[in-house]
Motif scaffolding. Structure first.
Motif, short mmCIF file in Angstrom:
data_model
loop_
_atom_site.label_atom_id
_atom_site.label_comp_id
_atom_site.label_asym_id
_atom_site.label_seq_id
_atom_site.Cartn_x
_atom_site.Cartn_y
_atom_site.Cartn_z
N VAL A 1 4.86 -7.33 8.33
CA VAL A 1 4.77 -6.04 7.73
C VAL A 1 6.34 -5.25 7.71
CG1 VAL A 1 2.64 -5.36 8.61
CG2 VAL A 1 4.44 -4.51 10.08
N ALA A 2 6.53 -4.61 6.77
CA ALA A 2 7.56 -3.72 6.53
C ALA A 2 7.44 -2.63 5.81
CB ALA A 2 8.70 -4.78 5.68
N LEU A 3 7.92 -1.61 6.17
CA LEU A 3 7.95 -0.27 5.22
C LEU A 3 9.21 -0.01 4.60
CD1 LEU A 3 6.07 2.91 6.05
CD2 LEU A 3 8.52 3.11 5.62
N ARG A 4 9.28 0.48 3.48
CA ARG A 4 10.21 0.79 2.62
C ARG A 4 9.99 1.87 1.58
NH1 ARG A 4 11.70 -2.36 5.75
NH2 ARG A 4 12.63 -4.58 5.36
N PRO A 5 11.15 2.58 1.28
CA PRO A 5 11.03 3.63 0.09
C PRO A 5 10.12 3.03 -0.96
CG PRO A 5 13.31 3.58 1.06
CD PRO A 5 12.62 2.46 1.52
N GLY A 6 9.55 3.89 -1.71
CA GLY A 6 8.67 3.52 -2.66
C GLY A 6 9.53 3.30 -4.06
N ALA A 7 10.54 3.51 -4.14
CA ALA A 7 11.23 3.02 -5.44
C ALA A 7 12.66 2.50 -5.19
CB ALA A 7 11.61 4.52 -6.27
N GLY A 8 13.21 1.82 -6.32
CA GLY A 8 14.32 1.04 -6.25
C GLY A 8 14.17 -0.41 -6.22
N ALA A 9 14.91 -1.19 -7.03
CA ALA A 9 14.84 -2.61 -7.02
C ALA A 9 15.04 -3.09 -5.66
CB ALA A 9 15.92 -3.05 -7.97
N ALA A 10 15.68 -2.84 -4.65
CA ALA A 10 15.82 -3.48 -3.43
C ALA A 10 14.61 -3.38 -2.63
CB ALA A 10 17.27 -3.07 -2.87
N HIS A 11 13.73 -2.39 -3.10
CA HIS A 11 12.46 -2.15 -2.40
C HIS A 11 11.14 -2.75 -3.06
CE1 HIS A 11 15.58 0.14 0.10
NE2 HIS A 11 15.32 0.98 -0.89
N ALA B 1 0.87 -1.12 0.05
CA ALA B 1 -0.10 -0.03 0.10
C ALA B 1 1.02 1.32 0.02
CB ALA B 1 -0.87 0.08 1.30
N VAL B 2 0.57 2.12 -0.71
CA VAL B 2 1.25 3.36 -0.86
C VAL B 2 1.04 4.26 0.49
CG1 VAL B 2 1.75 5.69 -2.03
CG2 VAL B 2 1.46 3.56 -3.34
N LEU B 3 1.91 4.81 1.06
CA LEU B 3 1.72 5.77 2.25
C LEU B 3 2.66 6.98 2.03
CD1 LEU B 3 2.57 3.30 5.25
CD2 LEU B 3 0.37 3.90 4.13
N VAL B 4 1.81 8.12 1.83
CA VAL B 4 2.04 9.41 1.44
C VAL B 4 3.03 10.01 2.60
CG1 VAL B 4 1.50 11.68 0.83
CG2 VAL B 4 -0.10 9.61 0.17
N TYR C 1 6.35 6.32 0.57
CA TYR C 1 6.80 5.23 1.04
C TYR C 1 5.79 3.93 0.58
CZ TYR C 1 10.03 7.72 3.85
OH TYR C 1 11.05 8.37 4.44
N LYS C 2 6.21 2.56 0.75
CA LYS C 2 5.15 1.50 0.44
C LYS C 2 5.10 0.64 1.83
CE LYS C 2 5.26 0.92 -4.48
NZ LYS C 2 5.79 -0.30 -5.58
N ALA C 3 3.90 0.31 2.13
CA ALA C 3 3.83 -0.86 3.23
C ALA C 3 3.71 -2.16 2.72
CB ALA C 3 2.69 -0.19 4.20
N HIS C 4 4.63 -2.75 2.89
CA HIS C 4 4.42 -4.25 2.46
C HIS C 4 3.78 -5.20 3.54
CE1 HIS C 4 7.16 -3.36 -1.07
NE2 HIS C 4 7.65 -2.46 -0.17
N LEU C 5 2.81 -5.94 3.14
CA LEU C 5 1.95 -6.78 4.32
C LEU C 5 1.74 -7.98 3.86
CD1 LEU C 5 -0.94 -4.10 3.84
CD2 LEU C 5 0.94 -3.89 5.31
N ALA C 6 1.95 -8.84 4.91
CA ALA C 6 1.60 -10.31 4.59
C ALA C 6 0.43 -10.69 5.70
CB ALA C 6 2.71 -11.28 4.84
N VAL C 7 -0.74 -10.98 5.03
CA VAL C 7 -2.03 -11.21 5.68
C VAL C 7 -2.65 -12.58 5.72
CG1 VAL C 7 -4.35 -10.34 5.88
CG2 VAL C 7 -2.39 -8.67 5.43
#
Length: 526
Positions: A309-319, A147-150, A293-299
């Motif tokens: 859950v994990a939050l990462r920057p919204g761009a880049g191959a590593a994220h 999910a995109v987090l502004v 940023y992007k919130a990465h979720l496992a549900v």
């Protein structure tokens, strides 16, 4: 020094106003079980054993953090609710006249957590409750999504970023102010405002950009080779990035003459603000473009509980989703049924999950035909073992290695397309159709075939995939799509606290109780 239980100021709200607190709510649950959920010893490592004045009990602070994350409040709003909301007072064990504490204590508490060996311990505490209830026992589905987090800051243009980066160097680097005064003349860097130019005059704007870039390069040259502390090094590194990411030499210039312009492109992983240098442009889709940023979720889709859950920057191959997904599943035991959309369809992730024994319900990306409505890659008979490709017209050509780091192979139908009756449905190339085969082609082709033809796969995906959208909606509702903090680490802590609060609320809805010394889910009476 870690504080102990506070003496209520006035009658304890939970005792005298119990009937006013909604039964079955998070507030009533915390009033009953707060000390069991957040025992004093859980936070002992955050505090010195004897030194200093006793602080506010960490169990109280943890309770406020959970309620704050659940309701999406700022520190001041959370302390305001603690002072004036009977539900909050009851949940935290306060008296009717208790004034709470200063909002800065929440900041200090989060800092203590961030610097500890278990920064996400509140999420871990609730996860341990989930495990003890056994609610996930036998539930082997996990849905992945993002999910995109502004972000919490405004995106800055190139000129604003250059000025802000130079001003930061002046603040962080000893002696830099004198160097700026001596060598940087395009702008008065002691003035926090924007330069006073005719902003609708393109020549004036280009002249300003050229001057700012020249100043930045001159300052970097003057500071090169110095031994500085971490904060100063970061300020200089940020200036170097800003000075290079958005500008290019002006027409007819190689940059040595000091003529620059704003580049006609967007740099990969572009820094969008000097205030939050880790936020990024996010292109979730062609239509959705945000900054943050992007919130990465496992549900677990049946219960709606967040398992990781994990939050990462919204761009880049590593994220990217496919890069973060293995970490979300790292704590799981045994094979799973993994549901995800096409963002997780990277072949490396699919191969790794398949090798681990998971059953994959990952939606494969649609193939794009060279001609609208024409043949796609799946209309060709591809024998990767035999090294041949047969086109829809029946022509067979060999696969040859194309080289490069992607280890691709290509089949070229030279001389076979010109007179082919199916040419108009196959290619627009002037010479011949070229088919490119990437590693793990068979794995991706099998996934596309299964998604298109297997009724069981389609039924499971349609049934369980929408459940994760419900969890995402819970996460971002009531203004929680907009972040309150700067930087990946601080926002990642918030995400874990938010997921912990939502999991606790969900467990309470499912009938969470504490009996015989363990957490259980009691049957809910209809």
């Amino acid at each position: 020094m870690m504080g102990r239980r506070r003496v209520p100021a006035g009658p304890e709200v939970w005792v005298v106003c119990r009937e006013m607190i909604p039964a079955g709510s998070v507030f009533a649950f915390l009033a009953e079980h707060r000390r069991r959920l957040f025992p004093r010893e859980t936070f002992a490592d955050l505090y010195a054993p004897v030194n200093g004045r006793p602080s506010v009990p960490p169990g109280l602070l943890a309770t406020v953090v959970v309620l704050q994350a659940l309701q999406g409040l700022s520190d001041e709003e959370a302390v305001g609710a603690l002072r004036f909301d009977l539900r909050w007072k009851a949940a935290c064990g306060l008296g009717l006249y208790d004034q709470g504490f200063d909002p800065s204590l929440l900041t200090y508490f989060r800092r203590r957590l961030a610097r500890s060996s278990e920064p996400d311990r509140i999420f871990g505490i609730v996860r341990a409750v989930v495990e003890q209830t056994g609610v996930l026992t036998g539930r082997t589905r996990r849905a992945l999504d993002s999910a995109v987090l502004v972000d919490a800051v405004a995106t800055q243009d190139t000129i604003t970023q250059l000025i802000a980066a130079i001003r930061r160097v002046a603040r962080q680097v000893p002696g830099a102010s004198a160097l700026i005064a001596a060598h940087c003349h395009a702008h008065d860097y002691t003035d926090p405002g924007k330069p006073k130019i005719a902003w609708d005059d393109e020549e004036a704007k280009n002249a300003l950009v050229s001057g700012l870039v020249t100043d930045a390069l001159a300052l970097l040259d003057q500071l090169s080779g110095r031994h500085l502390d971490e904060a100063a090094e970061q300020a200089i590194g940020l200036l170097a990035l800003i000075a290079g990411q958005d500008v290019e030499p002006a027409d007819g210039s190689d940059g040595t003459d000091g003529r620059w312009r704003i580049a006609r492109r967007t740099a990969p992983e572009r820094i969008i603000s000097t205030v939050d240098a880790e936020a990024r442009h996010i292109h979730k889709s062609r239509q959705q473009r945000d900054d943050g940023y992007k919130a990465h979720l496992a549900v677990e889709p049946e219960t709606g509980l967040f398992t990781a859950v994990a939050l990462r920057p919204g761009a880049g191959a590593a994220h990217h989703e496919s890069a973060v997904a293995p970490g979300l599943l790292a704590g799981e035991h045994g094979p799973l049924q993994v549901l995800a959309d096409a963002a997780y369809a990277a072949v490396e992730l699919r191969a790794a999950l398949a090798a681990a024994g998971h059953r994959l319900l990952i939606k494969p990306p649609a193939l794009k035909p060279a001609v609208i409505g024409g043949f796609t890659l799946d209309d060709f008979a591809i024998d990767t073992a035999g090294g041949t490709v047969t086109c829809p017209a029946g022509h067979t050509v060999p696969l040859a290695a194309s080289g490069g780091r992607y280890q691709q192979r290509r089949a070229t139908f030279t001389g076979l397309c010109a007179a082919c009756p199916l040419r108009d449905r196959c290619t627009t190339a002037k010479t011949a159709r070229v088919v490119t085969i990437r590693p793990h082609h068979q794995l991706q082709a099998a996934a596309r075939h299964q998604a298109a033809t297997d009724p069981a796969w389609q039924d499971d995906y349609r049934r369980w995939r929408p459940m994760v959208e419900r969890a995402v909606a819970w996460l971002v509702t009531k203004g929680n799509r907009h972040l309150r903090y700067r930087g990946t680490a601080a926002n990642d802590r918030w995400l874990h606290h938010r997921a912990a609060a939502l999991n606790l609320r969900r467990l309470i809805t499912l009938g969470l109780t504490y009996t015989s010394g363990t957490w259980n889910l009691a049957p809910i009476t209809p």
